[in-house]
Motif scaffolding. Structure first.
Motif, PDB file in Angstrom:
ATOM      1  N   ARG A 297       6.239  -3.022   6.090  1.00  0.00           N
ATOM      2  CA  ARG A 297       5.250  -3.249   5.022  1.00  0.00           C
ATOM      3  C   ARG A 297       4.648  -4.652   5.139  1.00  0.00           C
ATOM      4  O   ARG A 297       3.445  -4.835   4.943  1.00  0.00           O
ATOM      5  CB  ARG A 297       5.908  -3.076   3.650  1.00  0.00           C
ATOM      6  CG  ARG A 297       6.574  -1.740   3.426  1.00  0.00           C
ATOM      7  CD  ARG A 297       5.590  -0.616   3.328  1.00  0.00           C
ATOM      8  NE  ARG A 297       4.843  -0.669   2.067  1.00  0.00           N
ATOM      9  CZ  ARG A 297       3.868   0.169   1.756  1.00  0.00           C
ATOM     10  NH1 ARG A 297       3.491   1.100   2.607  1.00  0.00           N
ATOM     11  NH2 ARG A 297       3.232   0.079   0.604  1.00  0.00           N
TER      12      ARG A 297
ATOM     13  N   GLU B 280       0.600  -5.406   5.838  1.00  0.00           N
ATOM     14  CA  GLU B 280      -0.219  -6.145   4.869  1.00  0.00           C
ATOM     15  C   GLU B 280      -0.679  -7.499   5.409  1.00  0.00           C
ATOM     16  O   GLU B 280      -1.508  -8.165   4.783  1.00  0.00           O
ATOM     17  CB  GLU B 280       0.583  -6.328   3.579  1.00  0.00           C
ATOM     18  CG  GLU B 280       0.843  -4.997   2.853  1.00  0.00           C
ATOM     19  CD  GLU B 280       1.844  -5.115   1.720  1.00  0.00           C
ATOM     20  OE1 GLU B 280       2.281  -6.254   1.448  1.00  0.00           O
ATOM     21  OE2 GLU B 280       2.198  -4.079   1.123  1.00  0.00           O
TER      22      GLU B 280
ATOM     23  N   TYR C 113       1.644   8.048   0.374  1.00  0.00           N
ATOM     24  CA  TYR C 113       2.529   7.201   1.188  1.00  0.00           C
ATOM     25  C   TYR C 113       3.197   8.011   2.291  1.00  0.00           C
ATOM     26  O   TYR C 113       3.195   7.623   3.467  1.00  0.00           O
ATOM     27  CB  TYR C 113       3.596   6.549   0.304  1.00  0.00           C
ATOM     28  CG  TYR C 113       4.601   5.725   1.078  1.00  0.00           C
ATOM     29  CD1 TYR C 113       4.347   4.392   1.384  1.00  0.00           C
ATOM     30  CD2 TYR C 113       5.796   6.282   1.534  1.00  0.00           C
ATOM     31  CE1 TYR C 113       5.256   3.634   2.114  1.00  0.00           C
ATOM     32  CE2 TYR C 113       6.704   5.534   2.262  1.00  0.00           C
ATOM     33  CZ  TYR C 113       6.433   4.214   2.548  1.00  0.00           C
ATOM     34  OH  TYR C 113       7.331   3.479   3.275  1.00  0.00           O
TER      35      TYR C 113
ATOM     36  N   LYS D 271       1.305   2.979  -1.931  1.00  0.00           N
ATOM     37  CA  LYS D 271       2.640   2.510  -2.284  1.00  0.00           C
ATOM     38  C   LYS D 271       3.486   3.692  -2.737  1.00  0.00           C
ATOM     39  O   LYS D 271       3.032   4.540  -3.495  1.00  0.00           O
ATOM     40  CB  LYS D 271       2.558   1.451  -3.395  1.00  0.00           C
ATOM     41  CG  LYS D 271       1.848   0.172  -2.949  1.00  0.00           C
ATOM     42  CD  LYS D 271       1.862  -0.879  -4.045  1.00  0.00           C
ATOM     43  CE  LYS D 271       1.199  -2.172  -3.587  1.00  0.00           C
ATOM     44  NZ  LYS D 271       1.225  -3.210  -4.628  1.00  0.00           N
TER      45      LYS D 271
END
Length: 275
Positions: free
Chosen positions: A232, A236, A11, A3
């Motif tokens: 994102r 995920e 990241y 993150k």
């Protein structure tokens, strides 16, 4: 996946999506880049540092301003973005790109007439320390000019696609979540940080423009799948959920593009300061 507000180095070293989407990102940001470069008042022969230079989107127009008799040192923590940046700048002799953290990099004392950054300074874990180190590499009275985002409420383009997923929380960190895109959205904090690092004549100047997501739904969806909140969400999600998520995003974009590419508000601070 790392993150950005917890481990910025990890990241940005997993930033292949940004490399793949770089042409579109540069197009999105072109009004801001032009405003930033104009605000620097960079002149032929000057020596400049581009902090968080990434793929070179701000480095190239800066190099054009200082000309072959000048120098531009680009610094970034992302090896994958720098590799792409070196490809783009390989024929520009006045440019050197270095893999380094601006918090630690041993800048040559008093070397830079000018330091710029296009959205590359909001990810420092210790911003006062980072800017103190940057200032040490500037000549007395040297100019700092950088673009940082205003609040997310002024930047509809960033979370625009998340309207297709009202049940999901946006994965974009807020201004109080540590390093991240909105960590300098409060101009008072910008003044506090830069003042703590020894800068003077600090002036955040507001600039508002519109971002065009591209000429087609396909291009917009392709770019959003690589960078920003949708990327994102996809990263995920379980693999079997991704086609459905992409279908929802496409349907939303098709409706938004019904009368042509949407123009979305983008608001930044162009911050000026003196070393």
């Amino acid at each position: 996946m790392a993150k950005m507000n917890e481990d910025p180095a990890a990241y940005w070293n997993d930033a292949r999506g940004w490399v793949r989407a770089q042409d579109s990102v540069d197009q999105w940001l072109s009004p801001i880049t032009a405003q930033l470069i104009e605000a620097t008042a960079a002149a032929a022969g000057e020596r400049a540092v581009d902090v968080g230079c990434g793929c070179g989107g701000s480095t190239l127009p800066l190099a054009e301003r200082v000309g072959p008799q000048g120098r531009v040192l680009g610094v970034d923590i992302s090896a994958v973005m720098l590799d792409h940046g070196r490809t783009r700048t390989k024929d520009v002799e006045q440019v050197e790109l270095v893999l380094a953290d601006a918090t630690e990099h041993p800048f040559e004392p008093g070397w830079a007439d000018l330091v710029i950054s296009r959205f590359g300074v909001m990810f420092f874990l210790d911003p006062v320390r980072a800017f103190s180190n940057i200032r040490a590499g500037m000549r007395p009275g040297g100019r700092l000019c950088m673009a940082v985002w205003q609040g997310i409420e002024r930047n509809e383009w960033i979370n625009f696609i998340m309207q297709a997923f009202p049940e999901l929380e946006s994965p974009v960190p807020d201004a109080d979540a540590g390093p991240g895109p909105f960590s300098f959205s409060d101009p008072a904090r910008v003044v506090e940080v830069l003042g703590g690092a020894g800068f003077s004549a600090i002036e955040p100047v507001p600039f508002t423009t519109s971002i065009n997501l591209g000429d087609s739904v396909d291009l917009a969806l392709e770019t959003m799948s690589e960078v920003g909140p949708l990327s994102r969400v996809l990263a995920e999600a379980e693999e079997d959920q991704r086609p459905q998520l992409l279908a929802r995003a496409r349907a939303f974009l098709q409706e938004q593009y019904r009368t042509g590419p949407p123009l979305l508000e983008a608001a930044v601070w162009i911050v000026h300061a003196r070393a």
